[in-house]
Scaffold this active site. Sequence first.
Site, PDB file in Angstrom:
ATOM      1  CE  LYS A   1      -3.633  -2.664   2.437  1.00  0.00           C
ATOM      2  NZ  LYS A   1      -4.128  -3.113   3.441  1.00  0.00           N
TER       3      LYS A   1
ATOM      4  CD  GLN B   1      -2.930  -4.662   6.728  1.00  0.00           C
ATOM      5  OE1 GLN B   1      -3.045  -3.697   5.713  1.00  0.00           O
ATOM      6  NE2 GLN B   1      -3.720  -5.677   6.369  1.00  0.00           N
TER       7      GLN B   1
ATOM      8  CG  ASP C   1      -9.468  -0.393   5.041  1.00  0.00           C
ATOM      9  OD1 ASP C   1      -9.244  -0.808   4.106  1.00  0.00           O
ATOM     10  OD2 ASP C   1      -8.872  -0.736   6.368  1.00  0.00           O
TER      11      ASP C   1
END
Length: 297
Positions: free
Chosen positions: A52, A96, A119
């Site tokens: 990412k 994460q 997200d």
Amino acid sequence: MTHVIDGNAVANRIQNDLQECIDDLETAGVTPGLATVLMSEDPASETYVSMKQRACDELGIQGLHHELDPTAAADELFETVTALNDDPDVHGILVQMPVPDHVDRATVLRRVDPSKDVDGFHPENVGRLVAGNPRYKPCTPHGIQKLLEAADVETEGKDAVVVGRSDIVGKPMANLLIQKAPGGNATTTICHSRTTDLGEKTRRADIVIAAAGYPELVDGSMIREGAAVIDVGVNRVDAETEKGYELVGDVAFESAKRKADIITPVPGGVGPMTIAMLMYNTVKAASVQTDVPVTLP
Ligand code: NDP
């Protein structure tokens, strides 16, 4: 001839288009910023975060990375998230998953400012998606929508089966497919580990999306002739390779390919799209937070 969708090519196209948005933001004095937070020593999580961050570098998005010791107190993670919420240079925040057992996952997700939740996992953003008014579409299902669009797969009026009901793939995927909107309007069935006779359900589907995390669960005998098959699964199975394993999807590719008109490979299908759509959400977040309009791809 079965069309094997090249996820890397579609992702590259989206990232090229995003580059124009980023250039427009730069012209207005805005550099989009994405903060990643890692509280784990799991090699897979480390790899995902570095992929990412690499995508940010390539596009000129400012990537900020915070690493916390997995044994640190949960409060340390919450304080990191709060500081990022307050930082005007950070437009998107990604914690994460998974976080260590002593940290409550739901609390972490709630701590992220919903307007920076790229997200799409904050309950407010989940609610907006379910209500048909998404702020940020979760990256993997959004990427799948884009793959279907790129392959000219019409969803409207079609029967879709989603295998898997997780919060990050299965449920949001089904929610996108039932939206009264482009890329939606499909009659959608969600299957899971308690589903009886999975093949009977998948064989009825024009579109099968496999997200179970079970190697080669869906084979050709479970696919209707001419279906579109999207394989989300990434499973490590032992193999006589240099690394001692290989990656296989949730779909038995060769047998499914003999039946499907359209199929995605693993790797090189859904995976690259997940990262591209994270960049998309970050650019969107920067645009909305700074009132600099951009035309998203
Ligand atoms: P989860 O483990 O959170 O969820 C798996 C889902 O599949 C559950 O709902 C489970 O049912 C269901 N399931 C498991 N086994 C079966 C079975 N035999 N028959 C029917 N349903 C079954 O996984 P995720 O959703 O997070 O991920 C799914 C896969 O996608 C994984 O391989 C993951 O690595 C991959 N992935 C790939 C991404 C990418 O970018 N390419 C991104 C995210 C995930 P139940 O709820 O009953 O337990």
